[in-house]
Write a protein that holds these residues in place. Structure first.
Motif, short mmCIF file in Angstrom:
data_model
loop_
_atom_site.label_atom_id
_atom_site.label_comp_id
_atom_site.label_asym_id
_atom_site.label_seq_id
_atom_site.Cartn_x
_atom_site.Cartn_y
_atom_site.Cartn_z
N ALA A 337 0.77 -1.14 0.07
CA ALA A 337 0.06 -0.11 0.03
C ALA A 337 0.97 1.25 0.00
O ALA A 337 0.74 2.04 -0.75
N ALA A 338 1.78 1.07 0.92
CA ALA A 338 2.66 2.49 0.94
C ALA A 338 3.56 2.65 -0.43
O ALA A 338 3.77 3.74 -0.91
N PHE A 339 4.20 1.60 -0.76
CA PHE A 339 4.69 1.41 -1.99
C PHE A 339 4.14 1.79 -3.07
O PHE A 339 4.56 2.76 -4.01
N PHE A 340 2.76 1.64 -3.41
CA PHE A 340 2.17 1.88 -4.39
C PHE A 340 1.59 3.43 -4.30
O PHE A 340 1.70 4.18 -5.35
N ALA A 341 1.26 3.74 -3.18
CA ALA A 341 0.95 5.32 -2.89
C ALA A 341 1.94 6.31 -3.27
O ALA A 341 1.83 7.34 -3.76
N GLU A 342 3.12 5.76 -2.86
CA GLU A 342 4.49 6.78 -2.98
C GLU A 342 4.97 6.68 -4.49
O GLU A 342 5.96 7.35 -4.83
N LEU A 343 4.54 5.96 -5.40
CA LEU A 343 5.03 5.83 -6.78
C LEU A 343 4.24 7.12 -7.50
O LEU A 343 5.03 7.52 -8.71
N PHE A 344 3.19 7.63 -6.89
CA PHE A 344 2.47 8.65 -7.87
C PHE A 344 2.31 9.98 -7.24
O PHE A 344 2.23 9.94 -5.92
N ASP A 345 1.96 11.01 -7.98
CA ASP A 345 1.51 12.20 -7.51
C ASP A 345 0.11 12.46 -6.77
O ASP A 345 -0.50 11.71 -7.29
N THR A 346 -0.05 13.11 -5.80
CA THR A 346 -1.22 13.36 -5.38
C THR A 346 -2.52 13.52 -6.14
O THR A 346 -3.49 12.67 -5.94
N ARG A 347 -2.25 14.42 -7.24
CA ARG A 347 -3.51 14.53 -8.24
C ARG A 347 -4.10 13.35 -9.08
O ARG A 347 -4.88 13.47 -9.70
N VAL A 348 -3.05 12.33 -9.21
CA VAL A 348 -3.61 11.26 -9.94
C VAL A 348 -2.96 9.92 -9.23
O VAL A 348 -3.25 8.97 -9.77
N ARG A 349 -3.09 10.00 -7.67
CA ARG A 349 -2.45 8.94 -7.22
C ARG A 349 -3.64 8.06 -7.06
O ARG A 349 -3.36 6.65 -7.17
N TYR A 350 -4.97 8.14 -7.12
CA TYR A 350 -5.97 7.06 -6.87
C TYR A 350 -6.05 6.53 -8.27
O TYR A 350 -6.01 5.11 -8.28
N SER A 351 -5.91 7.15 -9.40
CA SER A 351 -5.89 6.77 -10.60
C SER A 351 -4.78 5.78 -10.95
O SER A 351 -4.95 4.76 -11.42
N GLY A 352 -3.82 6.16 -10.55
CA GLY A 352 -2.40 5.58 -10.76
C GLY A 352 -2.37 4.17 -9.90
O GLY A 352 -2.09 3.01 -10.71
N ALA A 353 -2.60 4.38 -8.69
CA ALA A 353 -2.60 3.22 -7.65
C ALA A 353 -3.54 2.27 -8.20
O ALA A 353 -3.32 0.97 -8.15
N SER A 354 -4.67 2.56 -8.46
CA SER A 354 -5.94 1.69 -8.61
C SER A 354 -5.77 0.98 -10.00
O SER A 354 -5.86 -0.39 -10.13
N VAL A 355 -5.34 1.46 -10.93
CA VAL A 355 -5.03 1.15 -12.39
C VAL A 355 -3.90 -0.12 -12.37
O VAL A 355 -4.09 -1.19 -12.99
N GLY A 356 -2.78 0.28 -11.73
CA GLY A 356 -1.70 -0.55 -11.67
C GLY A 356 -2.26 -1.79 -10.97
O GLY A 356 -1.70 -3.00 -11.11
N TYR A 357 -2.85 -1.54 -9.78
CA TYR A 357 -3.45 -2.75 -8.97
C TYR A 357 -4.16 -3.53 -9.63
O TYR A 357 -4.24 -4.81 -9.50
N GLN A 358 -5.17 -3.13 -10.20
CA GLN A 358 -6.25 -3.81 -10.75
C GLN A 358 -6.20 -4.47 -11.90
O GLN A 358 -6.67 -5.51 -12.30
N LEU A 359 -5.51 -3.58 -12.87
CA LEU A 359 -5.16 -4.38 -14.39
C LEU A 359 -4.10 -5.70 -14.09
O LEU A 359 -4.36 -6.64 -14.78
N ALA A 360 -3.22 -5.53 -12.96
CA ALA A 360 -2.64 -6.95 -13.00
C ALA A 360 -3.42 -7.91 -12.37
O ALA A 360 -3.15 -9.25 -12.68
N SER A 361 -4.56 -7.63 -11.74
CA SER A 361 -5.64 -8.72 -11.29
C SER A 361 -5.88 -9.73 -12.63
O SER A 361 -6.22 -10.78 -12.51
N LEU A 362 -6.07 -9.10 -13.67
CA LEU A 362 -6.61 -9.78 -14.85
C LEU A 362 -5.60 -10.92 -15.26
O LEU A 362 -6.17 -11.80 -15.54
N GLY A 363 -4.26 -10.77 -15.14
CA GLY A 363 -3.42 -11.68 -15.46
C GLY A 363 -2.92 -12.50 -14.38
O GLY A 363 -2.10 -13.33 -14.46
N ALA A 364 -3.41 -12.22 -13.05
CA ALA A 364 -2.91 -12.85 -12.06
C ALA A 364 -4.05 -13.61 -10.98
O ALA A 364 -4.36 -14.86 -11.57
N GLY A 365 -4.58 -12.99 -10.20
CA GLY A 365 -5.88 -13.63 -9.32
C GLY A 365 -6.84 -13.96 -10.18
O GLY A 365 -7.52 -15.09 -9.78
#
Length: 424
Positions: A337-365
């Protein structure tokens, strides 16, 4: 954490029911494995909807704030789960039953797609940089807490009912209980304050929201999105092999009662729940990458020991296999959670963290239990599944090696590269 626990109770309840109930109630076939594959297909569809949820919730979360989207995701998840508990089976309404089940599963996936980003960001953006790994790991701990709750309810129902009663109506009780849990979670989420960092970023922009945050995140931070996706592959895929496919392997391959698998996951989830904040705290001391790599490499090795321990058919060996697997998984999930949050700027953080997190779910879980079940059906052996899990771990190792260390960075607007004293 409480809201996340409620949402993941709903989501994991479906996962467990897909391997134990839905293959018989909604997808009856002559071959048990085929029925399970069809049932797991609707399970996978929930993951297909998750990136869409991540896109929509991320977009509006970066525009209007984290809190409102958290409340909405909880309501969507709760209503869809409650309706599954009321849904007639194939024997009653025929083909309409699996179709309606699929629609409700898609709503679940859409809701959970927006849940994770908002939950971890509202905590990450309230806390200090020095202890962000620890505090932001608590919403992560809501995931095993939800699994623990779902598994516990199913285990109790299985213990007090016959197989016929459980299949006929008993499983519905667990889904209908979601209504009570949602009311509790909603009460808590309505009391949460909006993220101060988000409000500060809006104030600096004169109150104007970010224009098309999802476009901006792919234009400015596409590398970070890819790193988040790669880091997620082994974590997400291995988790659903350990907790989801486990029930298929035990009941269909080893002919062990479902209660053995449910109780093993129950105990393992306690270990998981305790370990996640500890791994998060450790990442505050030694860095996100080191803890994450330990968990990934450990999981790659553990994949080749896991099934041998299951094959003993000993309850305690099965429980140990699940618990150690989830302990290693926690080393990835705790600092995530901290790692992904720290990768992105505030004004696009929700979008960036969510997209990176959820797109991977298609090819994984999404496909992990399906692939594992298909490999078992084709070969009758477990070692190809171990190779599959190890391959996912290789992908994640590459992503973490290519990532920068983020421990200690500030989450204020456009200052991701500024670090507090002592940060790597």
């Amino acid at each position: 954490m409480v809201g996340t626990t409620v949402e993941w109770y709903d989501f994991f309840l479906y996962t467990s029911a897909a391997t134990l109930v839905f293959n018989k109630v909604f997808f009856p076939t002559s071959d048990p494995l085929n029925g399970t594959l069809l049932s797991l297909g609707t399970y996978a569809l929930g993951f297909v909807a998750r990136p869409l949820g991540g896109l929509v919730f991320g977009h509006y979360g970066d525009k209007i704030g984290r809190k409102r989207l958290l409340v909405l995701s909880l309501l969507l998840m709760g209503v869809s789960t409650f309706l599954i508990g009321l849904l007639p089976g194939y024997a009653t309404i025929g083909l309409a039953a699996p179709i309606l089940l699929t629609v409700l599963r898609l709503v679940q996936g859409f809701a959970i797609g927006g849940e994770w980003g908002g939950a971890v960001l509202i905590v990450s953006e309230h806390g200090s940089a020095e202890r962000r790994g620890f505090w932001s790991s608590w919403p992560q701990a809501g995931v095993p807490a939800g699994n623990l709750l779902a598994t516990a309810v199913l285990a109790v129902l299985a213990a007090v009912q016959t197989d016929e009663q459980f299949l006929a109506w008993g499983w519905r009780i667990a889904f209908l209980l979601s209504a009570v849990l949602v009311l509790i979670g909603l009460w808590i989420r309505l009391a949460v304050a909006e993220s101060p960092i988000f409000l500060e970023a809006q104030a600096k922009a004169g109150g104007a929201p970010e224009k098309a945050p999802i476009v901006q995140v792919f234009r400015r931070s596409w590398r970070e999105v890819l790193i988040a996706m790669g880091a997620r592959i082994a974590e997400n895929g291995s988790y659903y092999v350990i907790t989801g496919f486990l029930l298929v392997y035990l009941t269909l391959q080893l002919q062990i009662p479902r209660s053995v698998g449910l109780n093993a996951v129950l105990i393992g989830s306690v270990v998981h729940l305790i370990s996640i904040p500890l791994w998060g705290a450790l990442s505050d001391r030694v860095g996100r990458r080191g803890v994450y790599l330990f968990g990934t490499v450990g999981m790659g090795v553990w994949a080749f020991l896991f099934f041998g321990m299951l094959d003993t058919k000993s309850f305690w060996m099965i429980t140990l296999a699940v618990s150690l697997g989830l302990l290693l998984h926690g080393a990835m999930y705790g600092p995530q959670a901290a790692f992904f949050a720290e990768l992105f700027d505030t004004r696009v953080r929700y979008s960036g963290a969510s997209v990176g997190y959820q797109l991977a779910s298609l090819g994984a879980g999404a496909v992990a239990p399906l692939i594992a079940t298909a490999l078992l059906q084709d070969t009758g052996e477990s070692w190809p599944i171990s190779v599959y899990v190890a391959a996912m771990c290789v992908v994640t190792v590459v992503a973490i090696v290519l990532a920068r260390e983020t421990r200690g960075v500030h989450l204020g607007q456009d200052d991701r590269r500024e670090s507090v004293s002592g940060a790597a």
